[in-house]
Design an enzyme around this catalytic site. Structure first.
Site, mmCIF file in Angstrom:
data_model
loop_
_atom_site.group_PDB
_atom_site.id
_atom_site.type_symbol
_atom_site.label_atom_id
_atom_site.label_comp_id
_atom_site.label_asym_id
_atom_site.label_seq_id
_atom_site.Cartn_x
_atom_site.Cartn_y
_atom_site.Cartn_z
ATOM 1 N N PHE A 73 -18.530 -29.287 64.432
ATOM 2 C CA PHE A 73 -19.520 -30.325 65.274
ATOM 3 C C PHE A 73 -20.823 -29.772 63.767
ATOM 4 C CE2 PHE A 73 -22.928 -29.686 68.196
ATOM 5 C CZ PHE A 73 -22.571 -30.419 69.043
ATOM 6 N N TYR A 75 -25.001 -30.050 64.698
ATOM 7 C CA TYR A 75 -25.779 -30.003 65.017
ATOM 8 C C TYR A 75 -27.710 -30.030 63.968
ATOM 9 C CZ TYR A 75 -25.994 -25.527 64.236
ATOM 10 O OH TYR A 75 -26.052 -24.135 64.668
ATOM 11 N N GLY A 76 -27.585 -29.894 63.391
ATOM 12 C CA GLY A 76 -28.352 -30.006 62.390
ATOM 13 C C GLY A 76 -28.328 -30.683 61.236
ATOM 14 N N SER A 77 -28.558 -29.665 59.920
ATOM 15 C CA SER A 77 -28.467 -30.383 58.836
ATOM 16 C C SER A 77 -26.813 -30.971 58.253
ATOM 17 C CB SER A 77 -29.133 -29.804 57.604
ATOM 18 O OG SER A 77 -28.547 -28.229 57.450
ATOM 19 N N GLU A 151 -22.890 -21.840 54.972
ATOM 20 C CA GLU A 151 -23.054 -21.497 56.491
ATOM 21 C C GLU A 151 -23.554 -19.788 55.874
ATOM 22 O OE1 GLU A 151 -24.694 -24.030 59.031
ATOM 23 O OE2 GLU A 151 -24.570 -25.205 57.319
#
Length: 246
Positions: A73, A75-77, A151
């Site tokens: 998933f 949601y940002g970069s 990450e």
């Protein structure tokens, strides 16, 4: 002949909005080597995870998820620069989590200690729209090693499998969720601080405003209405227009 499926079959509008993994800065990213080459970042960086800690985290998270393709998933970069190879990308809604702008960047990516930047983290909430990328089962080990180096540079996220909905169907996806014990997660920021940090933060990855604008652009392309993103972007642009950043 390339018999791989077209990853943009369901969303051709994203074909030119997602960086080719082989062209991504993060494809070969190594935090330790990057800092050695840019000593000016040495004092601003957080304490980095060792390779052993990072790999242990990856193996633990994926222990029961190696027999099938893996959904991730974004949601940002990750939405525009995943850096890993994928065979499908789909619009998704994650249940019980929300996109909160609580990742305070003082370590050089999109902000500094003198002028903090701000990015989003996935946190408990009422729901979050974004994308899910599908990594082919035979490529999971290689591609998640790249994902973890990007990450899990330092404390900030907890790898978590979350419930998502894609075209009305449920699926489970890997996500990186805010770790409230980490220094970079600042859940107590005021709205004024959020706007200021987005308006002024910049670093080696670009500006915090570019980050927010990219989210808004992806949502526009997919027809997603996100009132929080729209309002935050409008407030930030008004702050800049007022001359407060001068």
């Amino acid at each position: 002949m390339n018999d791989r499926p077209d990853p943009f079959f369901h969303h051709p509008e994203l074909r030119d909005k997602i960086i080719d993994p082989m062209q991504s800065f993060f494809r070969s990213f190594n935090a330790e080597e990057f800092i050695k080459a840019r000593p000016e970042l040495g004092e601003t960086m957080l304490e980095l995870h060792s390779d052993a800690v990072r790999e242990a985290s990856r193996l633990e998270a994926l222990a029961n998820h190696r027999d099938n393709d893996l959904w991730v998933f974004a949601y940002g970069s990750l939405m525009w620069d995943p850096a890993f190879h994928f065979i499908d990308v789909r619009r998704a809604h994650v249940i019980d989590y929300a996109r909160h702008f609580i990742l305070k960047d003082t370590f050089g990516a999109r902000g500094s200690r003198e002028t903090p930047g701000l990015m989003a983290a996935l946190d408990k909430g009422a729901g979050c729209d974004g994308l899910v990328f599908r990594i082919a089962r035979e490529e999971v080990d290689v591609e998640t090693e790249i994902l973890w180096r990007r990450e899990m540079v330092a404390a900030g996220y907890i790898p978590t499998f979350v419930d998502a909905v894609v075209s009305g169907q449920p699926l489970t996806a890997l996500a990186f969720v805010a770790d409230h014990e980490a220094e970079i997660i600042a859940a107590d920021l005021t709205r004024a601080e959020q706007v200021e940090y987005i308006a002024t933060g910049k670093g080696f990855l670009g500006t915090s405003l570019e980050y927010l604008t990219n989210i808004a652009d992806h949502f526009k392309a997919m027809g997603i209405t996100d009132e929080d993103i729209t309002a935050l972007l409008a407030e930030t642009e008004a702050y800049i227009k007022s001359g407060a950043t001068a």
